[in-house]
Design an enzyme around this catalytic site. Structure first.
Site, PDB file in Angstrom:
ATOM      1  N   GLY A  15       0.835  -1.211   0.000  1.00 59.14           N
ATOM      2  CA  GLY A  15       0.000   0.000   0.000  1.00 59.14           C
ATOM      3  C   GLY A  15       0.863   1.251   0.000  1.00 59.14           C
ATOM      4  O   GLY A  15       1.857   1.322   0.711  1.00 59.14           O
ATOM      5  N   ARG A  76       1.532  -5.066  -5.794  1.00 55.13           N
ATOM      6  CA  ARG A  76       1.506  -6.314  -5.031  1.00 55.13           C
ATOM      7  C   ARG A  76       1.927  -7.398  -6.020  1.00 55.13           C
ATOM      8  O   ARG A  76       1.431  -7.424  -7.143  1.00 55.13           O
ATOM      9  CB  ARG A  76       0.109  -6.538  -4.461  1.00 55.13           C
ATOM     10  N   ASP A 107       3.783  -4.363   6.545  1.00 46.76           N
ATOM     11  CA  ASP A 107       4.159  -5.658   7.117  1.00 46.76           C
ATOM     12  C   ASP A 107       4.314  -6.751   6.054  1.00 46.76           C
ATOM     13  O   ASP A 107       5.221  -7.577   6.126  1.00 46.76           O
ATOM     14  CB  ASP A 107       3.200  -6.080   8.246  1.00 46.76           C
ATOM     15  N   THR A 130       3.589   2.985   5.837  1.00 49.90           N
ATOM     16  CA  THR A 130       2.191   2.547   5.846  1.00 49.90           C
ATOM     17  C   THR A 130       1.344   3.540   6.630  1.00 49.90           C
ATOM     18  O   THR A 130       1.758   4.009   7.690  1.00 49.90           O
ATOM     19  CB  THR A 130       2.036   1.136   6.460  1.00 49.90           C
ATOM     20  N   ILE A 131       0.173   3.848   6.085  1.00 50.61           N
ATOM     21  CA  ILE A 131      -0.702   4.792   6.797  1.00 50.61           C
ATOM     22  C   ILE A 131      -1.303   4.140   8.043  1.00 50.61           C
ATOM     23  O   ILE A 131      -1.831   4.820   8.902  1.00 50.61           O
ATOM     24  CB  ILE A 131      -1.834   5.339   5.885  1.00 50.61           C
ATOM     25  N   ASP A 132      -1.207   2.814   8.139  1.00 51.63           N
ATOM     26  CA  ASP A 132      -1.910   2.101   9.219  1.00 51.63           C
ATOM     27  C   ASP A 132      -1.214   2.118  10.576  1.00 51.63           C
ATOM     28  O   ASP A 132      -1.821   1.812  11.584  1.00 51.63           O
ATOM     29  CB  ASP A 132      -2.141   0.638   8.817  1.00 51.63           C
ATOM     30  N   ASP A 134       0.634   0.011  11.881  1.00 48.87           N
ATOM     31  CA  ASP A 134       0.483  -1.278  12.570  1.00 48.87           C
ATOM     32  C   ASP A 134       1.788  -2.062  12.601  1.00 48.87           C
ATOM     33  O   ASP A 134       1.820  -3.256  12.312  1.00 48.87           O
ATOM     34  CB  ASP A 134      -0.629  -2.105  11.897  1.00 48.87           C
ATOM     35  N   ARG A 159     -18.692  17.194  10.397  1.00 50.22           N
ATOM     36  CA  ARG A 159     -19.258  17.682  11.653  1.00 50.22           C
ATOM     37  C   ARG A 159     -20.094  18.949  11.420  1.00 50.22           C
ATOM     38  O   ARG A 159     -21.144  19.133  12.023  1.00 50.22           O
ATOM     39  CB  ARG A 159     -18.133  17.983  12.649  1.00 50.22           C
ATOM     40  N   ARG A 167     -27.591  15.563  13.098  1.00 52.16           N
ATOM     41  CA  ARG A 167     -27.497  14.189  12.604  1.00 52.16           C
ATOM     42  C   ARG A 167     -26.434  13.390  13.335  1.00 52.16           C
ATOM     43  O   ARG A 167     -25.481  13.946  13.873  1.00 52.16           O
ATOM     44  CB  ARG A 167     -27.106  14.203  11.131  1.00 52.16           C
ATOM     45  N   ARG A 176      -7.879  -1.890   7.850  1.00 48.87           N
ATOM     46  CA  ARG A 176      -8.473  -3.242   7.768  1.00 48.87           C
ATOM     47  C   ARG A 176      -8.135  -4.059   9.000  1.00 48.87           C
ATOM     48  O   ARG A 176      -8.962  -4.792   9.521  1.00 48.87           O
ATOM     49  CB  ARG A 176      -7.973  -3.971   6.518  1.00 48.87           C
ATOM     50  N   ALA A 191     -15.073  12.565  18.477  1.00 50.71           N
ATOM     51  CA  ALA A 191     -16.042  11.503  18.168  1.00 50.71           C
ATOM     52  C   ALA A 191     -16.623  10.917  19.452  1.00 50.71           C
ATOM     53  O   ALA A 191     -15.967  10.881  20.491  1.00 50.71           O
ATOM     54  CB  ALA A 191     -15.367  10.406  17.360  1.00 50.71           C
TER      55      ALA A 191
HETATM   56  P1  ADP Z   1       2.032  -4.104   2.678  1.00 53.13           P
HETATM   57  O1  ADP Z   1       3.514  -4.094   2.583  1.00 53.13           O
HETATM   58  O2  ADP Z   1       1.444  -2.748   2.472  1.00 53.13           O
HETATM   59  O3  ADP Z   1       1.537  -4.809   3.930  1.00 53.13           O
HETATM   60  P2  ADP Z   1       1.220  -6.449   1.086  1.00 53.13           P
HETATM   61  O4  ADP Z   1       0.779  -7.237   2.263  1.00 53.13           O
HETATM   62  O5  ADP Z   1       0.339  -6.437  -0.100  1.00 53.13           O
HETATM   63  O6  ADP Z   1       1.495  -4.920   1.414  1.00 53.13           O
HETATM   64  O7  ADP Z   1       2.662  -7.018   0.636  1.00 53.13           O
HETATM   65  C1  ADP Z   1       3.354  -6.456  -0.459  1.00 53.13           C
HETATM   66  C2  ADP Z   1       4.048  -7.527  -1.253  1.00 53.13           C
HETATM   67  O8  ADP Z   1       5.065  -8.155  -0.443  1.00 53.13           O
HETATM   68  C3  ADP Z   1       3.195  -8.688  -1.731  1.00 53.13           C
HETATM   69  O9  ADP Z   1       2.461  -8.390  -2.891  1.00 53.13           O
HETATM   70  C4  ADP Z   1       4.245  -9.748  -2.005  1.00 53.13           C
HETATM   71  O10 ADP Z   1       4.867  -9.537  -3.250  1.00 53.13           O
HETATM   72  C5  ADP Z   1       5.256  -9.498  -0.876  1.00 53.13           C
HETATM   73  N1  ADP Z   1       4.986 -10.428   0.239  1.00 53.13           N
HETATM   74  C6  ADP Z   1       4.112 -10.287   1.250  1.00 53.13           C
HETATM   75  N2  ADP Z   1       4.137 -11.359   2.097  1.00 53.13           N
HETATM   76  C7  ADP Z   1       5.053 -12.213   1.562  1.00 53.13           C
HETATM   77  C8  ADP Z   1       5.532 -13.511   1.935  1.00 53.13           C
HETATM   78  N3  ADP Z   1       5.072 -14.147   3.011  1.00 53.13           N
HETATM   79  N4  ADP Z   1       6.481 -14.081   1.161  1.00 53.13           N
HETATM   80  C9  ADP Z   1       6.953 -13.454   0.049  1.00 53.13           C
HETATM   81  N5  ADP Z   1       6.529 -12.239  -0.355  1.00 53.13           N
HETATM   82  C10 ADP Z   1       5.603 -11.616   0.382  1.00 53.13           C
END
Ligand code: ADP
Length: 327
Positions: A15, A76, A107, A130-132, A134, A159, A167, A176, A191
């Protein structure tokens, strides 16, 4: 003893997040400062597999610090999940002589980086983009501050109209698996409640509080919902509340992708710039498989594995404060 890094690759993956460009700029310019050759990899791991790799110089990153998105694009990659895909990616890096990698992503991207650097002799450094928010081992991630400010600006506007009509608005923000955008924007916009994936949602309690507030003529209320809450977001929560409170004027608003775009905030630019600098330094120091974070304004290293597994803890106290202040 690992080999001295001489040529590094940088990519953005998963993302997108505002501030990724500032991080790319910092990696490229720090690399050049230390006499390294720097290569940009387009569209994340997929670009590594397809050999979409180009040489970068100082000018390649001119005038991007203030821009959202990522000049390297992101993607991805299903192929990178397979050993064959990662082998292809490795061969392409070898072709260019790249012997160090900076992965800016979330992650999932770190899981990929970890696998890759375990299989091949290419050290990988992760930057949390990541904006999340997490990810453990850092107080903030690149993009979170901008995203949360975008959410706050939008919710403030909601608001105004909520106030004009008395409302109840249910606003969905991104998240997510993580409720940080919801919590931080919820506290900042006053909020009534925030609903997040990390906690069970108590509909009865929400209905009870809203009914009690209705009696006191507190008619303007906001509930901020993370898209991954127990019920699956604001639309579902809206349906349930309309059912339970037929007399209330309830509207749902989903903020969506505006939270990913826009110029990065000052905090995100500074965070990304520092992290990019430290990423290159870590490669030069022979580090591998770690993420660079910033904790209490100091640089911090955490193993990629731990950054992904540990997560940040959700503050129960913050949730309590939100409720008290909205009463
Ligand atoms: P984010 O980094 O935002 O969490 P994703 O979860 O979509 O995004 O992961 C980005 C990319 O990293 C995936 O499309 C894939 O190519 C690679 N990736 C994620 N998990 C694995 C894994 N367990 N093994 C190999 N590549 C991975």
């Amino acid at each position: 003893m690992s080999k001295q890094v001489t040529k590094i690759g940088v990519l953005t993956s998963g993302g997108d997040a505002p501030g990724m460009n500032a991080a790319i700029r910092a990696v490229v310019r720090t690399g050049i400062y230390y006499g390294l050759e720097v290569y940009g990899i387009v569209r994340g791991y997929q670009g590594m597999i397809e050999d979409n790799i180009f040489h970068m110089d100082s000018k390649s990153v001119a005038n991007i610090i203030q821009k959202g998105g990522t000049i390297l694009k992101t993607a991805r990659s299903k192929e990178f999940f397979t050993p064959e895909g990662r082998q292809k990616a490795y061969e392409n890096l070898q072709k260019h002589g790249i012997n160090g990698l900076v992965v800016i992503g979330g992650d999932g991207s770190f899981r990929g980086a970890q696998k890759f650097s375990n299989e091949f002799d290419i050290p990988c450094i992760g930057l949390p983009g990541t904006i999340d928010k997490d990810i453990a081992g850092t107080d903030f991630t690149i993009g979170f501050d901008t995203a949360v400010n975008t959410a706050v600006e939008a919710i403030d506007k909601i608001r105004d109209t909520a106030d004009a009509h008395d409302r109840l608005f249910i606003v969905e923000v991104m998240g997510r698996d993580a409720g940080y955008i919801a919590m931080h924007s919820g506290l900042a916009t006053g909020a009534e409640n925030v609903l997040i994936p990390e906690q069970k949602t108590n509909i009865d309690e929400i209905v009870m509080t809203l009914t009690e507030k209705e009696k006191r003529k507190k008619l303007v209320n906001l509930i901020v919902v993370a898209e991954g809450d127990e019920y699956g977001g604001a639309t579902e929560i809206g349906k349930i509340l309309k059912d339970r409170m037929p007399n209330a004027d309830i509207r749902v608003c989903i903020l969506g992708h505006i939270q990913r775009g826009g110029a990065p905030s000052c905090i995100d630019r500074n965070l990304a710039s520092q992290m990019g600098y430290y990423a290159v330094e870590s490669l030069l120091q022979g580090r591998n498989n770690v993420m660079v974070g910033i904790v209490n304004n100091e640089m911090n290293y955490i193993k990629l594995d731990d950054a992904v597994k540990q997560k940040q803890t959700v503050s129960d106290e913050m949730l309590k404060i939100i409720k008290i202040l909205a009463s």
